[in-house]
Design an enzyme around this catalytic site. Structure first.
Site, PDB file in Angstrom:
ATOM      1  N   GLU A 158       0.890  -1.164   0.000  1.00  0.00           N
ATOM      2  CA  GLU A 158       0.000   0.000   0.000  1.00  0.00           C
ATOM      3  C   GLU A 158       0.924   1.209   0.000  1.00  0.00           C
ATOM      4  O   GLU A 158       1.515   1.541   1.035  1.00  0.00           O
ATOM      5  CB  GLU A 158      -0.873   0.014   1.262  1.00  0.00           C
ATOM      6  CG  GLU A 158      -1.861  -1.124   1.350  1.00  0.00           C
ATOM      7  CD  GLU A 158      -2.996  -1.036   0.336  1.00  0.00           C
ATOM      8  OE1 GLU A 158      -3.106  -0.011  -0.368  1.00  0.00           O
ATOM      9  OE2 GLU A 158      -3.749  -2.007   0.235  1.00  0.00           O
ATOM     10  N   CYS A 215      -2.633   8.640   2.849  1.00  0.00           N
ATOM     11  CA  CYS A 215      -2.325   8.371   1.444  1.00  0.00           C
ATOM     12  C   CYS A 215      -3.551   8.567   0.556  1.00  0.00           C
ATOM     13  O   CYS A 215      -3.427   8.594  -0.658  1.00  0.00           O
ATOM     14  CB  CYS A 215      -1.724   6.988   1.277  1.00  0.00           C
ATOM     15  SG  CYS A 215      -2.632   5.735   2.160  1.00  0.00           S
TER      16      CYS A 215
END
Ligand code: ADP
Length: 488
Positions: free
Chosen positions: A257, A291
């Site tokens: 990720e 993010c």
């Protein structure tokens, strides 16, 4: 501000290996500090490669028994862990705000969000089904599912709880054991989770937490080990690429990720107030350090000025301050270096013609890690704020003329994690959602994450998905068994 825990034994400063709290072999320590005050909270055991290898051995040994337990039994352990996390939500939130800086209400929400992955995978543990395939009369073709083995998890500081539970939940549910290396900035949240896993009775060696500031040495020990069959990482794209390379020699299964560069596209037909509220919530959550934070706000020309006016008025109400104070709605950044990085990006934009509509000056009076909510207009796609992940409370607002240009701008990045669009036009919702290259799309909504959905990105934003029914797959090996000779 200081904090007082109802249960002070949740504050652990040693690593957790094979069910034991342990110091570094060398006896050395590193400091964890509160970014709001820069004061030291605790001195943590500073482990390296040798202790990491011991943790891997503990996980390897524990695997033998753990994978043989019934799915129902593993589910019950996870359920108990989930309940303990929720019982201690307030203490875990205080620890998190102290070491990470985020405002207390966001910490409470993260603890609940983090716990939801343990709850979800407690349920999924019982639903890892195989298959029987149609074959010939003299044979039976079976597909069986097995835990991948020992898992290594390397996690970041921006979500010190949820980035761990999102990995440990499916790992344990599938029958894997795990070695976790939390970020050196936020190990206390990880150790508090380990303490609660211990109280839940999860057997020794099933969960191990290695604390240390030499991430490279710990990471190398994890990737070099042939016993580690899977690496799951959340963090920056450059480190993710490095870990992918390191995992190649032992051909590990990997989940990544990585970074994002999320656009919010606001079309002229959008509900403007809804778009302003969404941009604010998405951009300034965790001081812009997520993010999936809005990184680029793309606004159609005809409503650009009206959007800026409303956005500035709304964002100006944010209260910058210590995360541990309930009156703060925007906390400090994780480190002075992070604040300097954002300062440099704003300076780059301004030097190239951007206008500061709000903020724009580091709030040094509050402390070295404080950067105020900032809005930039008159920005262009050659500036750093367009190309890079800002990871701070700075919102650059770009103009676009039509749908095609908006899609092209949205896709003009190597990243592809989350994107958001605001429009009332149903046909456009479908067109744009499908044409933008992102793993997750929010339509008139920025609160898109939960344990129910597959979280993950396209392009250089990563590999694999976390959470949801899909998230368990990354922790499972598929085996095919042919039983022949059944003919008379
Ligand atoms: P961030 O910008 O969020 O700090 P990083 O990718 O630097 O992103 O950090 C995410 C996690 O990766 C942290 O736990 C960090 O300690 C770890 N890390 C950083 N560099 C390395 C490396 N070379 N090998 C292994 N882990 C690393």
């Amino acid at each position: 501000m200081t904090f007082t825990l109802q249960d002070p034994s949740l504050l652990r400063a040693q690593a957790y290996i094979d069910g034991q709290w342990q110091d570094a072999d060398s006896g050395s320590h590193f400091a964890v500090y509160n970014p709001a005050s820069m004061s030291t909270i605790a001195q943590l055991a500073d482990l390296g490669a040798t202790e990491t290898t011991r943790a891997i051995t503990a996980a390897e040994t524990a695997l033998v028994d753990w994978r043989e337990r019934s799915a129902k039994e593993r589910s019950q352990y996870l359920r108990r862990w989930y309940e303990l996390i929720m019982e201690h939500q307030e203490d875990l939130a205080l620890i998190m705000s102290a070491e990470q800086g985020k405002v207390l209400e966001e910490s409470r929400q993260e603890v609940a969000y983090g716990a939801s992955f343990i709850e979800w995978f407690a349920e999924e543990a019982k639903r890892i089904y195989g298959d029987v395939l149609p074959g010939a009369a003299d044979r039976r073709l079976l597909v069986t599912k097995h835990p991948v083995g020992v898992v290594a998890a390397i996690t970041p500081w921006n979500f010190p709880n949820a980035m761990i539970t999102r990995k440990a939940g499916p790992a344990l549910a599938a029958g894997c054991t795990i070695v976790i290396k939390p970020a050196a900035e936020t190990p206390l949240s990880a150790l508090a989770l380990a303490e609660l896993a211990d109280r839940a009775g999860i057997p020794a060696g099933v969960i191990n937490v290695v604390t240390g500031q030499d991430a490279r040495a710990i990471g190398q020990a994890l990737t070099d080990s042939p016993a580690v069959r899977k690496l799951t990482f959340t963090g920056s794209t450059p480190v993710g690429k490095q870990l992918l390379r390191q995992s190649a020699d032992t051909v590990k299964k990997v989940s990544m990720e990585l970074g994002g560069n999320a656009p919010i596209i606001v079309f002229a037909d959008a509900d403007l107030d809804q778009a302003v509220a969404g941009a604010l919530a998405s951009k300034y959550r965790n001081a812009g350090q997520t993010c999936i934070c809005a990184n680029r706000i793309l606004v159609q020309s005809s409503i650009h000025d009206a959007f800026i006016d409303k956005f500035v008025a709304a964002v100006a109400k944010l209260e910058l301050g210590d995360g541990l104070s309930d009156s703060s709605t925007l906390g400090p950044m994780i480190s002075p270096r992070a604040a300097t990085n954002v300062e440099n990006m704003v300076a780059d934009a301004v030097a190239n013609g951007a206008a500061v509509a709000l903020g724009g000056e580091r709030a040094l009076a509050l402390g070295e890690c404080f950067y105020p909510a900032t809005i930039l207009s008159n920005v262009s796609s050659d500036m750093r704020v367009f190309r890079e992940e800002i990871f701070g409370p700075v919102a650059p607002v770009f103009r676009f003329e039509d749908e095609a240009q908006a899609i092209a701008m949205a896709n003009d990045t190597e990243f592809g994690l989350a994107a958001y669009i605001y429009t009332q036009d149903m046909a456009r919702i479908w067109r744009v959602s499908e044409r933008i290259e992102y793993g997750m799309v929010g339509v008139n909504e920025v609160g898109i994450t939960s344990e129910i959905i597959p979280f993950g990105g396209m392009k250089e934003s990563g590999l694999g998905r976390e959470g949801s029914k899909y998230g368990i797959e990354d922790y499972i090996e598929t085996k095919y068994i042919c039983i022949g000779g059944l003919g008379a």
